[in-house]
Scaffold this motif. Structure first.
Motif, PDB file in Angstrom:
ATOM      1  N   MET A 220       5.897   8.043  28.217  1.00  0.00           N
ATOM      2  CA  MET A 220       5.068   7.608  27.189  1.00  0.00           C
ATOM      3  C   MET A 220       5.558   8.428  25.684  1.00  0.00           C
ATOM      4  SD  MET A 220       1.207   7.838  26.062  1.00  0.00           S
ATOM      5  CE  MET A 220       0.678   6.783  27.502  1.00  0.00           C
ATOM      6  N   LYS A 221       5.922   7.861  24.582  1.00  0.00           N
ATOM      7  CA  LYS A 221       6.325   8.193  23.361  1.00  0.00           C
ATOM      8  C   LYS A 221       4.990   8.438  22.672  1.00  0.00           C
ATOM      9  CE  LYS A 221      11.101   6.717  23.079  1.00  0.00           C
ATOM     10  NZ  LYS A 221      10.845   6.014  24.499  1.00  0.00           N
ATOM     11  N   ILE A 222       4.741   9.694  22.166  1.00  0.00           N
ATOM     12  CA  ILE A 222       3.538   9.959  21.344  1.00  0.00           C
ATOM     13  C   ILE A 222       4.019  10.523  19.957  1.00  0.00           C
ATOM     14  CG2 ILE A 222       1.296  11.393  21.275  1.00  0.00           C
ATOM     15  CD1 ILE A 222       1.633  11.780  24.398  1.00  0.00           C
ATOM     16  N   ALA A 223       3.427   9.656  18.986  1.00  0.00           N
ATOM     17  CA  ALA A 223       3.649  10.198  17.478  1.00  0.00           C
ATOM     18  C   ALA A 223       2.497  10.834  16.940  1.00  0.00           C
ATOM     19  CB  ALA A 223       3.810   8.809  16.841  1.00  0.00           C
TER      20      ALA A 223
ATOM     21  N   GLU B 240       7.100  12.304  25.779  1.00  0.00           N
ATOM     22  CA  GLU B 240       7.971  12.874  24.633  1.00  0.00           C
ATOM     23  C   GLU B 240       6.884  12.780  23.342  1.00  0.00           C
ATOM     24  OE1 GLU B 240      12.130  11.499  24.318  1.00  0.00           O
ATOM     25  OE2 GLU B 240      11.369   9.957  25.099  1.00  0.00           O
ATOM     26  N   VAL B 241       7.096  13.898  22.547  1.00  0.00           N
ATOM     27  CA  VAL B 241       6.246  14.048  21.496  1.00  0.00           C
ATOM     28  C   VAL B 241       7.187  14.013  20.157  1.00  0.00           C
ATOM     29  CG1 VAL B 241       4.515  15.375  20.048  1.00  0.00           C
ATOM     30  CG2 VAL B 241       4.675  15.233  22.579  1.00  0.00           C
ATOM     31  N   PHE B 242       6.800  13.170  18.986  1.00  0.00           N
ATOM     32  CA  PHE B 242       7.606  13.016  17.824  1.00  0.00           C
ATOM     33  C   PHE B 242       6.474  13.322  16.734  1.00  0.00           C
ATOM     34  CE2 PHE B 242       9.509  10.163  20.950  1.00  0.00           C
ATOM     35  CZ  PHE B 242      10.853  10.515  20.865  1.00  0.00           C
ATOM     36  N   ASN B 243       7.081  14.270  15.880  1.00  0.00           N
ATOM     37  CA  ASN B 243       6.375  14.630  14.814  1.00  0.00           C
ATOM     38  C   ASN B 243       6.708  13.842  13.575  1.00  0.00           C
ATOM     39  OD1 ASN B 243       4.652  15.988  13.158  1.00  0.00           O
ATOM     40  ND2 ASN B 243       5.439  18.111  13.420  1.00  0.00           N
ATOM     41  N   TYR B 244       5.975  13.005  12.980  1.00  0.00           N
ATOM     42  CA  TYR B 244       6.279  12.343  11.807  1.00  0.00           C
ATOM     43  C   TYR B 244       5.576  12.806  10.483  1.00  0.00           C
ATOM     44  CZ  TYR B 244       8.316   8.451  14.181  1.00  0.00           C
ATOM     45  OH  TYR B 244       9.313   7.637  15.172  1.00  0.00           O
ATOM     46  N   GLY B 245       5.047  14.049  10.616  1.00  0.00           N
ATOM     47  CA  GLY B 245       4.804  14.823   9.331  1.00  0.00           C
ATOM     48  C   GLY B 245       3.290  14.215   9.107  1.00  0.00           C
ATOM     49  N   MET B 246       2.727  14.678   7.872  1.00  0.00           N
ATOM     50  CA  MET B 246       3.272  15.593   7.235  1.00  0.00           C
ATOM     51  C   MET B 246       3.419  17.072   7.589  1.00  0.00           C
ATOM     52  SD  MET B 246       1.431  14.856   3.439  1.00  0.00           S
ATOM     53  CE  MET B 246       1.866  16.276   2.815  1.00  0.00           C
TER      54      MET B 246
ATOM     55  N   THR C 286       1.193  17.941  26.754  1.00  0.00           N
ATOM     56  CA  THR C 286       1.874  16.430  27.175  1.00  0.00           C
ATOM     57  C   THR C 286       3.189  16.546  27.562  1.00  0.00           C
ATOM     58  OG1 THR C 286       2.290  15.755  24.991  1.00  0.00           O
ATOM     59  CG2 THR C 286       0.057  15.112  25.549  1.00  0.00           C
ATOM     60  N   GLU C 287       4.011  17.620  27.112  1.00  0.00           N
ATOM     61  CA  GLU C 287       5.307  17.448  27.811  1.00  0.00           C
ATOM     62  C   GLU C 287       5.285  17.733  29.305  1.00  0.00           C
ATOM     63  OE1 GLU C 287       7.943  19.743  25.167  1.00  0.00           O
ATOM     64  OE2 GLU C 287       8.284  18.083  24.021  1.00  0.00           O
ATOM     65  N   PRO C 288       4.597  18.610  29.771  1.00  0.00           N
ATOM     66  CA  PRO C 288       4.558  18.744  31.400  1.00  0.00           C
ATOM     67  C   PRO C 288       4.030  17.517  32.001  1.00  0.00           C
ATOM     68  CG  PRO C 288       3.581  20.748  30.317  1.00  0.00           C
ATOM     69  CD  PRO C 288       3.848  19.676  29.082  1.00  0.00           C
ATOM     70  N   MET C 289       3.476  16.696  31.450  1.00  0.00           N
ATOM     71  CA  MET C 289       3.035  15.686  31.831  1.00  0.00           C
ATOM     72  C   MET C 289       4.296  14.314  32.050  1.00  0.00           C
ATOM     73  SD  MET C 289      -0.898  14.803  30.248  1.00  0.00           S
ATOM     74  CE  MET C 289      -1.991  15.967  30.610  1.00  0.00           C
TER      75      MET C 289
ATOM     76  N   ALA D 245       8.203   1.843  19.042  1.00  0.00           N
ATOM     77  CA  ALA D 245       8.722   3.138  18.631  1.00  0.00           C
ATOM     78  C   ALA D 245       7.755   4.218  18.867  1.00  0.00           C
ATOM     79  CB  ALA D 245       9.092   3.212  16.996  1.00  0.00           C
ATOM     80  N   ALA D 246       6.530   3.966  19.065  1.00  0.00           N
ATOM     81  CA  ALA D 246       5.680   4.815  19.823  1.00  0.00           C
ATOM     82  C   ALA D 246       4.738   4.046  20.533  1.00  0.00           C
ATOM     83  CB  ALA D 246       4.983   5.621  18.825  1.00  0.00           C
ATOM     84  N   ASP D 247       4.165   4.686  21.599  1.00  0.00           N
ATOM     85  CA  ASP D 247       3.286   3.982  22.589  1.00  0.00           C
ATOM     86  C   ASP D 247       1.820   4.252  22.271  1.00  0.00           C
ATOM     87  OD1 ASP D 247       5.579   2.835  24.410  1.00  0.00           O
ATOM     88  OD2 ASP D 247       6.071   4.824  24.904  1.00  0.00           O
ATOM     89  N   TYR D 248       1.767   5.743  21.676  1.00  0.00           N
ATOM     90  CA  TYR D 248       0.399   6.147  21.484  1.00  0.00           C
ATOM     91  C   TYR D 248       0.767   6.859  20.042  1.00  0.00           C
ATOM     92  CZ  TYR D 248      -4.133   7.150  23.098  1.00  0.00           C
ATOM     93  OH  TYR D 248      -5.660   7.142  23.178  1.00  0.00           O
TER      94      TYR D 248
END
Length: 212
Positions: free
Chosen positions: A1-4, A32-38, A26-29, A64-67
């Motif tokens: 899952m891609k998490i933003a 993937e985590v994406f930081n969109y800021g700010m 979440t990464e051990p699960m 682009a994100a699932d969550y």
């Protein structure tokens, strides 16, 4: 899952902490985590909670994100902004119990957190426990177990209602104030993350046009 992760301007100073806690949980699960800021209060791209909703909707509607994890001072404004858009089901989450029940009963794809209200000593621990309960099991599992069937049925009904009460995301973006939308999509890492993960060519082309 891609998490933003998305933070608005009043709570941008907490972005680094929230990003670290989210990755830790979440990464051990396998997510993937994406930081969109700010990323800081001094960012050139200043996001309001309304723009958080626009950005969250673009990410979720494009694949682009699932969550999406977002919020504001109270979490209420961000929740309202997110729920204004199609294919976004955002819950206002203040505790690990909220997180677990929202995941299992409502099976949403976005949460809005209060990053100021009642966020004092131990705030980062509450975040950690919230993320643990939010992602500890696949969404929509139901609670209590004897309520699984009606809860899943109601979720499908809500999804079908939103399909009728909302127009598509490309139409929305074209009709919104262009500078408002452009501001929501102008973060330092937005283009890098979005275009690498977007699954909807129509939305990608729309976003390119807005940013041009």
């Amino acid at each position: 899952m891609k998490i933003a992760l998305i933070n608005e301007n009043s709570q941008a100073a907490k972005n680094g902490m929230a990003f670290g806690v989210l990755k830790k949980v979440t990464e051990p699960m396998g997510h993937e985590v994406f930081n969109y800021g700010m990323y800081s209060p001094e960012d050139s791209c200043q996001l309001t909670y309304v723009q958080n909703g626009i950005l969250a909707a673009v990410l979720l509607n494009s694949g682009a994100a699932d969550y999406v994890i977002t919020g504001c001072g109270t979490g209420e404004g961000a929740m309202l902004a997110c729920n204004a858009f199609p294919k976004v089901l955002c819950g206002h989450i203040t505790s690990p119990l909220d997180a677990y029940l929202f995941s299992q009963v409502n099976d949403g794809n976005c949460i809005a957190l209060p990053f100021a209200e009642n966020f004092g000593w131990g705030g980062e621990l509450n975040l950690e426990y919230i993320f643990e309960k939010l992602f500890c099991a696949p969404g929509g599992g139901g609670y209590p177990k004897e309520r699984v069937e009606p809860e899943q049925r109601n979720k499908k009904i809500l999804d079908s209602v939103k399909e009728i009460t909302h127009v598509d995301m490309v139409t929305i973006l074209k009709n919104l104030d262009r500078e408002l939308v452009k501001g929501a999509l102008s973060g330092e890492k937005f283009s890098e993350y979005f275009f690498a993960n977007c699954k909807c060519q129509e939305l990608a082309e729309c976003v390119k046009g807005i940013l041009a």
